[in-house]
Design a protein around this motif. Structure first.
Motif, mmCIF file in Angstrom:
data_model
loop_
_atom_site.group_PDB
_atom_site.id
_atom_site.type_symbol
_atom_site.label_atom_id
_atom_site.label_comp_id
_atom_site.label_asym_id
_atom_site.label_seq_id
_atom_site.Cartn_x
_atom_site.Cartn_y
_atom_site.Cartn_z
ATOM 1 N N LEU A 44 -18.570 36.156 -26.516
ATOM 2 C CA LEU A 44 -19.445 35.164 -27.123
ATOM 3 C C LEU A 44 -19.969 35.643 -28.478
ATOM 4 N N THR A 45 -20.242 36.932 -28.580
ATOM 5 C CA THR A 45 -20.676 37.482 -29.868
ATOM 6 C C THR A 45 -19.580 37.369 -30.915
ATOM 7 N N LEU A 46 -18.342 37.672 -30.521
ATOM 8 C CA LEU A 46 -17.218 37.545 -31.441
ATOM 9 C C LEU A 46 -17.004 36.098 -31.848
ATOM 10 N N GLN A 47 -17.139 35.177 -30.900
ATOM 11 C CA GLN A 47 -16.980 33.765 -31.222
ATOM 12 C C GLN A 47 -18.058 33.300 -32.193
ATOM 13 N N ASN A 48 -19.302 33.687 -31.962
ATOM 14 C CA ASN A 48 -20.382 33.287 -32.857
ATOM 15 C C ASN A 48 -20.202 33.874 -34.251
ATOM 16 N N TRP A 49 -19.742 35.136 -34.321
ATOM 17 C CA TRP A 49 -19.492 35.745 -35.635
ATOM 18 C C TRP A 49 -18.397 35.005 -36.385
ATOM 19 N N PHE A 54 -16.706 31.534 -40.750
ATOM 20 C CA PHE A 54 -15.861 30.411 -41.166
ATOM 21 C C PHE A 54 -16.706 29.310 -41.795
ATOM 22 N N THR A 55 -17.833 28.965 -41.161
ATOM 23 C CA THR A 55 -18.690 27.902 -41.685
ATOM 24 C C THR A 55 -19.255 28.289 -43.048
ATOM 25 N N TYR A 56 -19.671 29.540 -43.195
ATOM 26 C CA TYR A 56 -20.217 29.998 -44.476
ATOM 27 C C TYR A 56 -19.155 29.925 -45.577
ATOM 28 N N GLN A 57 -17.937 30.385 -45.284
ATOM 29 C CA GLN A 57 -16.885 30.393 -46.290
ATOM 30 C C GLN A 57 -16.440 28.982 -46.649
ATOM 31 N N LEU A 58 -16.429 28.088 -45.682
ATOM 32 C CA LEU A 58 -15.914 26.748 -45.905
ATOM 33 C C LEU A 58 -16.909 25.872 -46.657
ATOM 34 N N PHE A 59 -18.201 26.031 -46.368
ATOM 35 C CA PHE A 59 -19.189 25.096 -46.899
ATOM 36 C C PHE A 59 -20.017 25.659 -48.046
ATOM 37 N N THR A 60 -19.814 26.912 -48.432
ATOM 38 C CA THR A 60 -20.543 27.445 -49.581
ATOM 39 C C THR A 60 -20.214 26.699 -50.868
ATOM 40 N N PRO A 61 -18.930 26.377 -51.163
ATOM 41 C CA PRO A 61 -18.657 25.654 -52.417
ATOM 42 C C PRO A 61 -19.107 24.194 -52.391
ATOM 43 N N LEU A 62 -19.408 23.635 -51.231
ATOM 44 C CA LEU A 62 -19.711 22.213 -51.124
ATOM 45 C C LEU A 62 -21.141 21.919 -51.548
ATOM 46 N N HIS A 63 -21.336 20.701 -51.993
ATOM 47 C CA HIS A 63 -22.678 20.200 -52.303
ATOM 48 C C HIS A 63 -23.492 20.107 -51.016
ATOM 49 N N GLN A 64 -24.812 20.064 -51.166
ATOM 50 C CA GLN A 64 -25.693 20.047 -50.008
ATOM 51 C C GLN A 64 -25.400 18.873 -49.079
ATOM 52 N N GLY A 65 -24.976 17.743 -49.647
ATOM 53 C CA GLY A 65 -24.687 16.576 -48.812
ATOM 54 C C GLY A 65 -23.495 16.766 -47.898
ATOM 55 N N GLY A 66 -22.573 17.661 -48.270
ATOM 56 C CA GLY A 66 -21.408 17.898 -47.430
ATOM 57 C C GLY A 66 -21.659 18.816 -46.266
ATOM 58 N N HIS A 67 -22.832 19.468 -46.217
ATOM 59 C CA HIS A 67 -23.137 20.383 -45.126
ATOM 60 C C HIS A 67 -23.367 19.654 -43.806
ATOM 61 N N LYS A 68 -23.534 18.342 -43.858
ATOM 62 C CA LYS A 68 -23.688 17.577 -42.627
ATOM 63 C C LYS A 68 -22.402 17.565 -41.805
ATOM 64 N N TRP A 69 -21.293 17.880 -42.457
ATOM 65 C CA TRP A 69 -19.992 17.865 -41.782
ATOM 66 C C TRP A 69 -19.675 19.195 -41.126
#
Length: 227
Positions: A44-49, A54-69
C-alpha cells in the motif's frame, strides 16, 4: 483445423456469456484499498508513492482548473496498467487489445476536453484551428487540416494502444510456438528462441506500462490546451 493467431483476441465466452465485463472489473478487485492507519504495509505504501509521483508529474504543467481531473486520469492510468499486465498472464484476456474498448475510453474524455475548451475559452479553442500569421490563401486548407487532426486524436489514441499490445502478443505467441516445435528438433535453437521469448516478455511488460502512461499523458496534453 488451423486456428488463426488472432483468435486469442476474441472475447472469451462461458455458456454463451461474454467475459469482457469480468475482465474489465477484475483489476479493481486486485488493488489494495487505502486505510486510515498511521503505518501501512509495503504494498500500500508503494502504491501510494506511485500514485503521488504520477499525479504530481502529470498535473504540474497543467493550469489550476485542470487539477479537477486528477482522480479520473490517475484512476484510468491504474486501470490500464492493471488490464495490460493481467493480459500477459497465461489463459487470460486483454480487453485493451479491442479497438472498441480503447475508443470507448478515449472518445468521451477527449470530447469532454474539447467541450470544456469551447465553454471556458471559445476564442482560444477555435484559434487552435488556425495558426497565427497564416497566409490568406491557406486559411481554408489549414482549417480543414486542423479540424481533421482534432477529430483524429481519439482514433490515434485507441489505435496506438491496440496496435502496440496486439503486436506484442502476436510476437510472443509466434516465438513460443516456434520454441515448442524446435524443442525436439533442434534443442540449441529452441534454447535461443526461449531466451528471446523471455526478453520479449520483459519488453512487453515495459510496453504495457508505457502505453498506459502515454495514453493518459496525451489526454492530459489535450486537457492542457483547453483549460
Amino acid at each position: 483445423m488451423t486456428l488463426s493467431l488472432f483468435d486469442q483476441f476474441m472475447s472469451p465466452e462461458i455458456l454463451g456469456i461474454p467475459l469482457m465485463a469480468l475482465a474489465l472489473t477484475l483489476p479493481w478487485l486486485l488493488l489494495p484499498s487505502p486505510t486510515y492507519r498511521w503505518v501501512n504495509n509495503r504494498l500500500l505504501t508503494l502504491q501510494n508513492w506511485f500514485i503521488n509521483r504520477f499525479t504530481y508529474q502529470l498535473f504540474t504543467p497543467l493550469h489550476q482548473g485542470g487539477h479537477k481531473w486528477a482522480i479520473m486520469l490517475t484512476s484510468l492510468m491504474l486501470f490500464l496498467i492493471s488490464i495490460n499486465m493481467l493480459g500477459l498472464l497465461p489463459y487470460t484476456f486483454t480487453p485493451t487489445t479491442q479497438l472498441s474498448v480503447n475508443l470507448g475510453l478515449a472518445v468521451p474524455i477527449w470530447l469532454a476536453t474539447v467541450l470544456i475548451g469551447l465553454r471556458n475559452q471559445p476564442t482560444i479553442a477555435l484559434g487552435h484551428l488556425l495558426p497565427e500569421g497564416t497566409p490568406t490563401l491557406l486559411i481554408p486548407i489549414l482549417i480543414i487540416i486542423e479540424t481533421i487532426s482534432l477529430f483524429i486524436r481519439p482514433i490515434a489514441l485507441g489505435v496506438r494502444l491496440t496496435a502496440n499490445l496486439t503486436a506484442g502478443h502476436l510476437l510472443i505467441q509466434l516465438i513460443a510456438s516456434g520454441t515448442f516445435i524446435l524443442l525436439t528438433l533442434m534443442p540449441s535453437v529452441a534454447l535461443f528462441t526461449g531466451t528471446l521469448m523471455f526478453l520479449l516478455t520483459i519488453l512487453e511488460i515495459a510496453v504495457a506500462m508505457i502505453q498506459a502512461y502515454v495514453f493518459v499523458l496525451l489526454l492530459s496534453l489535450y486537457l492542457q490546451e483547453n483549460v
